[in-house]
Design an enzyme around this catalytic site. Sequence first.
Site, short mmCIF file in Angstrom:
data_model
loop_
_atom_site.label_atom_id
_atom_site.label_comp_id
_atom_site.label_asym_id
_atom_site.label_seq_id
_atom_site.Cartn_x
_atom_site.Cartn_y
_atom_site.Cartn_z
N LYS A 5 -2.45 -17.71 55.90
CA LYS A 5 -2.58 -19.16 56.15
C LYS A 5 -3.66 -19.44 57.21
CE LYS A 5 0.17 -22.06 53.84
NZ LYS A 5 0.40 -21.38 52.64
N LYS A 46 -1.14 -14.64 39.79
CA LYS A 46 0.10 -15.40 39.87
C LYS A 46 -0.10 -16.89 39.62
CE LYS A 46 3.14 -16.82 43.71
NZ LYS A 46 2.64 -17.88 44.51
N LYS A 76 0.94 -23.22 43.06
CA LYS A 76 0.36 -24.52 43.39
C LYS A 76 -1.00 -24.35 44.05
CE LYS A 76 4.12 -25.73 45.25
NZ LYS A 76 5.53 -25.91 45.12
P1 ADP Z 1 3.69 -21.89 45.24
O1 ADP Z 1 3.24 -20.45 45.24
O2 ADP Z 1 3.34 -22.60 43.99
O3 ADP Z 1 3.28 -22.64 46.49
P2 ADP Z 1 6.23 -21.70 46.50
O4 ADP Z 1 5.60 -20.78 47.50
O5 ADP Z 1 6.64 -23.06 46.94
O6 ADP Z 1 5.27 -21.83 45.25
O7 ADP Z 1 7.46 -20.93 45.86
C1 ADP Z 1 8.76 -21.42 45.72
C2 ADP Z 1 9.61 -20.35 45.06
O8 ADP Z 1 9.12 -20.03 43.74
C3 ADP Z 1 9.63 -19.03 45.84
O9 ADP Z 1 10.92 -18.46 45.75
C4 ADP Z 1 8.61 -18.20 45.11
O10 ADP Z 1 8.83 -16.84 45.29
C5 ADP Z 1 8.79 -18.65 43.66
N1 ADP Z 1 7.53 -18.51 42.87
C6 ADP Z 1 6.38 -19.21 43.07
N2 ADP Z 1 5.42 -18.87 42.18
C7 ADP Z 1 5.97 -17.90 41.39
C8 ADP Z 1 5.47 -17.12 40.26
N3 ADP Z 1 4.25 -17.29 39.79
N4 ADP Z 1 6.31 -16.23 39.71
C9 ADP Z 1 7.57 -16.06 40.19
N5 ADP Z 1 8.10 -16.75 41.23
C10 ADP Z 1 7.32 -17.66 41.84
#
Ligand code: ADP
Length: 333
Positions: free
Chosen positions: A113, A197, A200
């Site tokens: 970050k 992956k 967002k």
């Molecule tokens: P992002 O990566 O989109 O910002 P978050 O960090 O808010 O998503 O993740 C929220 C939850 O969803 C967490 O438990 C995270 O591990 C899971 N998660 C996010 N993206 C994925 C993915 N591509 N595959 C599996 N789990 C995911």
Amino acid sequence: MRKQTVLSGIRPTGYLHLGNYFGAVRNFVKMQEDYNCFFFIADIHSLTTHPTPENLQAGVKQVLAEYIACGIDPEKATIYIQSDVPEVTELYTILNMNAYLGELERTTSFKEKARQQPDNVNAGLLTYPVLMAADIIIHKANFVPVGKDQEQNLEMARKFAKRFNRMYGKKVFPMPRPYTFDGKDMIKVPGLDGSGKMGKSEGNAINLFEDPKSVRKKVMRAVTDSGPTEMNQKKPEPIQNLFTLMEIVSKPETLNHFEELYNNCKIGYGDMKKQLAEDIISYTSPIREKIISLLGNNEYLAKVAKAGAEKARESASATLNEVKEVVGIRKLY
Ligand code: ADP
Ligand code: TRP
């Protein structure tokens, strides 16, 4: 026997996408049947990236509607908003006194970050894992269903819980462990841009709220190549990603059909993408409709948030009182 406790949360920074759903929320829905579950919306955590007040408020409402639309039942699980439970931030303050600068600075997510937003390396970002630990241990959670990207934060939560127990010589907190419902490794939903992956921040997400036209557009734009030239050829990453998504959303017969075409060098990626888009749409459409209907029902959403806050505060204040007693914060009156 007393049910074990499960807790997890997601930051309200936008719409939930297929990665969030298949990696996390779908597991929440399954777990609510057998565990004492707390699922919350991490609005205070999301302040680290300075959303506008309007976006923050809209994001909270959106995730609340999406949790319910995905099948989390407020009668079975406690759904709440982090900021509705001030006990969490009080415990966070106490835990901060035993969280050391060195270990916080070494956290991968902090370093990442700090690189992504060099103009906003704030103290909240540094102590992000402490707040996350407070979220988890305030309900004495045994299990935390999250994706692999959260592994280190969860390790830090165990470290802070263990340190507290050791320092005061009391077993106040159980050790929170990662968990997937089927006992398998957490799945990683890939992106459609050929990279690892779906996320967002990666800008490659298909949201649950996406309308069918937009799903088709995003899937048809997915990165592919000119096709296999040898029988049973190993798939390059962007192609493997398409197949992995199909494995997640489509019927096994559909997947087999396209596997066979690939192995015989007869695959047309256009046809495969069309099928994949339709299979994603049949997953997301009913959820999308429920989200729309819930977003129109402010009264119901408010009722769920209020009931969740009450249940979460009951559990949180019991732990906080115990913590205060243990550390010696005791009333003189
Ligand atoms: P992002 O990566 O989109 O910002 P978050 O960090 O808010 O998503 O993740 C929220 C939850 O969803 C967490 O438990 C995270 O591990 C899971 N998660 C996010 N993206 C994925 C993915 N591509 N595959 C599996 N789990 C995911
Ligand atoms: N850090 C998590 C994420 O970015 C969100 C989160 C905050 C969380 N507190 C938590 C997840 C407690 C599980 C448990 O996805």
